[in-house]
Write an enzyme that holds these catalytic residues in place. Sequence first.
Site, PDB file in Angstrom:
ATOM      1  N   SER A  44     -48.445 -14.542  51.201  1.00  0.00           N
ATOM      2  CA  SER A  44     -48.818 -15.934  50.908  1.00  0.00           C
ATOM      3  C   SER A  44     -50.320 -16.166  50.873  1.00  0.00           C
ATOM      4  CB  SER A  44     -48.188 -16.869  51.942  1.00  0.00           C
ATOM      5  OG  SER A  44     -48.593 -16.521  53.255  1.00  0.00           O
ATOM      6  N   ASP A  66     -52.652 -25.383  57.271  1.00  0.00           N
ATOM      7  CA  ASP A  66     -51.376 -25.862  57.805  1.00  0.00           C
ATOM      8  C   ASP A  66     -50.989 -25.206  59.126  1.00  0.00           C
ATOM      9  OD1 ASP A  66     -50.722 -23.318  56.975  1.00  0.00           O
ATOM     10  OD2 ASP A  66     -49.383 -23.940  55.361  1.00  0.00           O
ATOM     11  N   HIS A 101     -51.789 -20.890  57.314  1.00  0.00           N
ATOM     12  CA  HIS A 101     -52.657 -20.487  56.209  1.00  0.00           C
ATOM     13  C   HIS A 101     -54.001 -21.201  56.315  1.00  0.00           C
ATOM     14  CE1 HIS A 101     -48.401 -20.242  54.876  1.00  0.00           C
ATOM     15  NE2 HIS A 101     -48.793 -19.030  54.496  1.00  0.00           N
TER      16      HIS A 101
END
Length: 373
Positions: free
Chosen positions: A40, A343, A346
């Site tokens: 990610s 968040d 990340h």
Amino acid sequence: MDSSKLMFSIPISLFILVINLCTVPMLGNCFDRIINFGDSISDTGNAYISSGNASTSIGTLPYGMTYFQKPTGRWTNGRVIIDFVAEHFNLPFVQPSVGGKTPEYFKKGVNFAVGGAGVLNNSEFTRMSGINPAQADNSLWVQLQSFNKLLPLIANGSDVSAMMKKSLIFVGEIGGNDYNRGLASLVPLEKITTWVPHVVSAIGSAVNDLINLGATTLVVPGNFPIGCAPVYLMQYETNKPEDYDPKTGCINRLNNFSIHHNTLLQEEIKKQRQLHPKAKIIYADYYGALLNVYQHAKDLGFKTPLQACCGYEGSKYHFSYAHGCGDKQSSVCVDPSKALSWDGIHLTEASYHAIANGILSGTYSDPPLSKLC
């Protein structure tokens, strides 16, 4: 005050950091494309597209709010490291591999990174850890298999070796999720440490396979200082001051774990360099580039560097598993450009920009990425 005197009044480490936070000049005609593998941290839409655009988080604002003003499948508020690398080499943003059907789509690069991906395939990870991954297998091995299937489209009639020679290839960052699964399951850190050689060896094997296909320039990033992440600051919080770095507030033993991974990874890179002396294998020090920002966070205007920008108001680190970014119970900080964590898991575009400039300038890449062309 004279500007030259002001410059030399700044501590040298902070001066280097300020340079790294500025835009590094673009270079052109170095590479025809970027080929990226990862999770990610560098996913530009694969997980979102694969879910049928059904994600309840990255498929909605505030994800994407800063640069794109809309969600793009990136796990942050704007651009990720690979986006800044593409801009630097005067290439378009790297397209997600999912959905590509034509040679034209892949002409300037392809991104195989998928949010949640680990290095080890699911069956191998389960044998090693005893944990059965909940998500689909998008491991580095699976990404390499997808790459091989798409090679005819990517090469588009050209010799594969010649195509690879003109490509800048990123192998990661990847490996963090192999450890995250254990940390989330409260597996003792001592046991997770025994997984590191397996993860690092698999990364080295991927590098070897790509070079055998003709790759000559590869970037292999290390892991982040995970002891600074709100998710783990919350999960591993203690009342012992000695457990924390007094300069950053990050958890020492978790950052030491990242250092251990990065040390073994650099040893593996040296091994691959000996096997392939004609290839350029660059270690990208994501840990050092980001830790430098944490160490000077207040000087750079990051007032709450250990808090998530987008998250749950009722928690110390503005993070909650139950109320993640995009949830009705979550809120977004006033200025994401002054936040390091997006968040809680990340990073923000600002953090990714600083890391990208750190490696592109050569300060945090070995050998310097800045001297490729």
